[in-house]
Design a protein around this motif. Structure first.
Motif, PDB file in Angstrom:
ATOM      1  N   ARG A  38       0.814  -1.214   0.000  1.00  0.00           N
ATOM      2  CA  ARG A  38       0.000   0.000   0.000  1.00  0.00           C
ATOM      3  C   ARG A  38       0.849   1.266   0.000  1.00  0.00           C
ATOM      4  O   ARG A  38       0.344   2.375  -0.213  1.00  0.00           O
ATOM      5  CB  ARG A  38      -0.936  -0.022   1.216  1.00  0.00           C
ATOM      6  N   HIS A  39       2.154   1.119   0.278  1.00  0.00           N
ATOM      7  CA  HIS A  39       3.091   2.254   0.256  1.00  0.00           C
ATOM      8  C   HIS A  39       2.595   3.393   1.139  1.00  0.00           C
ATOM      9  O   HIS A  39       2.642   4.567   0.759  1.00  0.00           O
ATOM     10  CB  HIS A  39       3.317   2.741  -1.174  1.00  0.00           C
ATOM     11  N   ALA A  40       2.129   3.019   2.331  1.00  0.00           N
ATOM     12  CA  ALA A  40       1.634   4.008   3.287  1.00  0.00           C
ATOM     13  C   ALA A  40       2.507   4.009   4.532  1.00  0.00           C
ATOM     14  O   ALA A  40       2.001   4.086   5.653  1.00  0.00           O
ATOM     15  CB  ALA A  40       0.181   3.709   3.647  1.00  0.00           C
ATOM     16  N   ASP A  71      -0.852   1.024   8.427  1.00  0.00           N
ATOM     17  CA  ASP A  71      -0.719   2.243   7.630  1.00  0.00           C
ATOM     18  C   ASP A  71      -0.316   3.451   8.470  1.00  0.00           C
ATOM     19  O   ASP A  71      -0.801   3.640   9.590  1.00  0.00           O
ATOM     20  CB  ASP A  71      -2.036   2.566   6.940  1.00  0.00           C
ATOM     21  N   HIS A  74       0.449   8.110   2.978  1.00  0.00           N
ATOM     22  CA  HIS A  74       1.145   8.006   1.699  1.00  0.00           C
ATOM     23  C   HIS A  74       2.234   9.069   1.628  1.00  0.00           C
ATOM     24  O   HIS A  74       2.294   9.983   2.450  1.00  0.00           O
ATOM     25  CB  HIS A  74       0.155   8.147   0.545  1.00  0.00           C
ATOM     26  N   SER A  80      -6.988   8.658   1.091  1.00  0.00           N
ATOM     27  CA  SER A  80      -6.682   7.240   0.971  1.00  0.00           C
ATOM     28  C   SER A  80      -7.993   6.488   0.873  1.00  0.00           C
ATOM     29  O   SER A  80      -8.981   6.861   1.525  1.00  0.00           O
ATOM     30  CB  SER A  80      -5.883   6.760   2.197  1.00  0.00           C
TER      31      SER A  80
END
Length: 232
Positions: A38-40, A71, A74, A80
């Motif tokens: 999720r690259h969070a 998370d 980002h 999101s």
């Protein structure tokens, strides 16, 4: 000229500038594989540092437990599909530490667990849009000792000020009972009882704790805005 991170706007309507990156693994913590995609894993320097220090403190106090970190925000913050908040680098989700029937710490790698009010693992809580694991729900329990150690480390961290820790009501009570049995400072318990909050506009948070920091003083000059009681 060097620029530090900056949280701008509110946690529900904001952005993140010059973010700090939380590596996928470190002393006492790991970002589980489904959450890595999720690259969070970006936040303010203050939040990243607080997560690292708290995880390390728990690992030193009660070896064997690993904080599973979900998370943060980002890279540039903003909206999101998974969250209404987490927009300005001051929010992080941390899975609850759990133990097995023998009291040994366990590591959650592919899903969170919903815990019943009495602390029993009730059902899987997979990442949004994915199926729960096919295996049966294990006979795990909420690890009050390590969860309290993580919260205690956050509240005692001199470099940050926690605004809220969102938790389910019964799990929060178990945490405070653990703090009382451990003989922690009553003033710290009183602060924890105020900061640990049952959210009124979202899920009950029986599968993870959601930590939110107040704006750093420098970020307030750049437009960072806190909502709710102001205590700095």
């Amino acid at each position: 000229m060097e620029f530090g991170s900056a949280s701008v706007g509110t946690s529900g309507e904001g952005t993140l500038r010059h973010p700090a990156l939380l590596p996928f693994e470190g002393d006492g913590y790991a970002v589980p594989a489904p959450w890595r995609t999720r690259h969070a894993n970006y936040a303010t320097e203050e939040l990243v540092g607080a997560v690292v220090r708290a995880s390390r403190a728990v690992a030193a106090e009660a070896p064997g437990g690993v904080a599973a970190v979900g998370d943060l925000s980002h890279r540039s913050g903003g909206e999101s599909v998974q969250h209404r908040s987490h927009q300005s680098g001051r929010d992080v989700d941390v899975f609850y530490y759990a133990i097995d029937g023998s009291g040994r710490p366990v590591r959650l790698a592919d899903a969170m667990l919903h815990f019943a009010p009495d602390g029993r693992a009730l059902r899987w809580s997979p990442p949004q849009g994915t199926r729960p694991p096919a295996r049966p729900v294990p006979a795990y329990r909420f690890d009050a000792r390590r969860n309290w150690a993580f919260v205690r480390a956050l509240l005692n961290d001199p470099d940050v000020e926690v605004q809220w820790i969102f938790m389910q009501r019964n799990l929060a009570a178990a945490l405070l009972r653990e703090a009382t049995v451990a003989g922690d400072d009553p003033a710290l318990l009183a602060r924890a009882a105020f900061v640990i909050h049952v959210p009124s506009d979202s899920e009950p948070h029986d599968d993870h704790m959601h930590v939110r920091l107040f704006c750093d003083s420098g970020d307030r000059r750049l437009g960072c805005a806190d909502r709710g009681p102001i205590r700095w």
